[in-house]
Design a protein around this motif. Structure first.
Motif: not given
Length: 431
Positions: A261-266, A301-302, A306-309, A313-316
């Motif tokens: 999920t993070l990989a394509p964000i930047s 993606a954002t 939010r599905e991860f607790n 991950i929440k901070a990111t």
């Protein structure tokens, strides 16, 4: 700890390598020893196919010999040899060692560590001299800008490097401790603002991950994988500590949902900046027809994050939302104060206490400060964390503890302007 204790931990009489010599040695290890190790592994597999595989007993005996060799190497170069777990004085000796280590690296004066996750982290650090020396090198690197502190950092780094060579030559699969040592070395080079050496270590980490994956082991221990995820915003702002595109690609290609999920964000953020522009004033510029794709992917993606607790991950997730809202409030409307409070709550759940320089190179605190409401408890919490870390670093002699953070924020003039104004108001103009 008094100054004598610090000298005892670092004074050996051994020659101190220069920065250039240390960098050359680390580059040689990464580029040469990893290649030799892969060749040995390939030869070992060929021999195994011919019926010469080691028995489990032989493999265990070989591992013990290698561990003993590493301990001998550490004791020859380092008077702070870790006590043997079989020795009668192990428990009190290790407790004292860990307590002093926590003070040196984390400025943590608690007599004991209660949290099991944090205890497991310190157990990993003290499990082998290689990661212990690498951690001391990082601690000494940020202890102070004076020559003595920096020479001590170089000395511990050279010890860690020698131990790492030993472990590479002995082990078929890199251990969690070896992975932790290399990531710690990379963090030390980021603190020194040394991009070239940081990349050398990260390339070495990638090769280690490949070796672990080849032998069926997880490519990164869970805590270290969480640090990579936490570092997304550092990567976006241009001063990553643990986030490397190749590391992320490798984790993503093997089914890690969070990293996938993070990989394509930047990438999508960069595309959106090209399509919309990065505003100086917080208002969306003239949007091109290319905005729809990256915008929708960022929304998805954002939302998925939010599905991860998990706290990191929440901070990111919350930091990313704050960042996108500050740049493009019309594209990413939200209750910014509420998200800022959620960010504070997520950071409060971190199970491992960070050192001051870890906090001062984390944009999560800056973004949380900008997101929270005036005179709110959350605003005060972020401000106190930043001010406390700045004060500690200045007491050690660092004139500009926020230099790396400000260097990253220079790529985001709007956010940089907001932070300078707020920080100046809160600290009477002392940036």
């Amino acid at each position: 700890m008094n100054q004598q204790g610090l000298i005892f931990l670092n004074a050996t009489g051994a020659p101190v390598l220069s920065r250039a010599d240390s960098r050359q040695m680390r580059a040689h290890i990464t580029k040469s020893n990893f290649a030799k190790r892969r060749q040995r592994a390939s030869q070992g597999e060929t021999k195994g196919n011919e019926g010469n595989k080691q028995t489990p007993q032989q493999a265990l005996h070989r591992r013990k010999r290698c561990q003993q060799k590493s301990q001998r190497t550490a004791s020859q170069a380092n008077p702070t040899k870790l006590p043997s777990r079989e020795s009668p004085q192990y428990v009190p000796s290790m407790q004292l060692l860990v307590r002093n280590f926590r003070y040196l690296v984390f400025l943590d004066i608690r007599p004991t560590v209660q949290d099991p996750v944090e205890k497991a982290w310190f157990d990993l650090i003290t499990s082998e001299p290689v990661v212990f020396e690498a951690s001391l090198a990082g601690g000494m690197r940020c202890w102070g800008p004076d020559d003595e502190s920096q020479q001590n950092a170089d000395l511990h780094l050279s010890r860690a490097t020698k131990l790492l060579v030993d472990r590479i030559s002995c082990e078929q699969v890199p251990s969690d401790a070896m992975i932790g040592a290399v990531m710690t070395m990379a963090f030390g080079e980021r603190m020194a603002d040394n991009d070239e050496a940081w990349n050398v270590h990260m390339e070495g980490l990638i090769k280690m991950m490949q070796q672990r994956r080849h032998h069926g082991a997880s490519s990164l221990p869970p805590v270290l994988r969480s640090l990579v995820a936490l570092d997304l915003m550092n990567h976006v702002l241009g001063f990553p500590r643990f986030y490397h595109p190749k590391v992320v690609d490798m984790l993503s290609s093997h089914g890690d949902q969070v990293i996938s999920t993070l990989a394509p964000i930047s990438t999508n953020i960069s595309l959106l900046k090209t399509a919309v522009g990065a505003p100086e004033t917080g208002h969306v510029g003239q949007a091109s027809h290319d905005v729809a794709g990256p915008l929708e992917r960022l929304r998805l993606a954002t939302h998925a994050l939010r599905e991860f607790n998990e706290p990191y991950i929440k901070a990111t997730s919350r930091s990313l939302e704050v960042y996108l809202n500050l740049l493009w409030p019309l594209l990413f409307p939200m209750d910014l104060h509420s998200v800022g409070t959620e960010l504070k709550d997520a950071i409060s759940e971190f199970r491992i206490k960070a050192c001051p320089y870890m906090d001062l190179t984390s944009p999560h605190y800056i973004l949380g400060l900008l997101a929270t409401a005036n005179d709110s408890e959350a605003r005060s919490w972020f401000l106190e964390r930043i001010q406390g870390s700045v004060q500690v670093m200045r007491q050690r002699g660092w004139s500009d503890p926020l230099s790396l953070m400000k260097k990253g924020l220079e790529h985001e003039p709007h956010i940089h302007h907001l932070f300078r104004a707020l920080w100046g108001d809160e600290t009477n103009g002392a940036m």
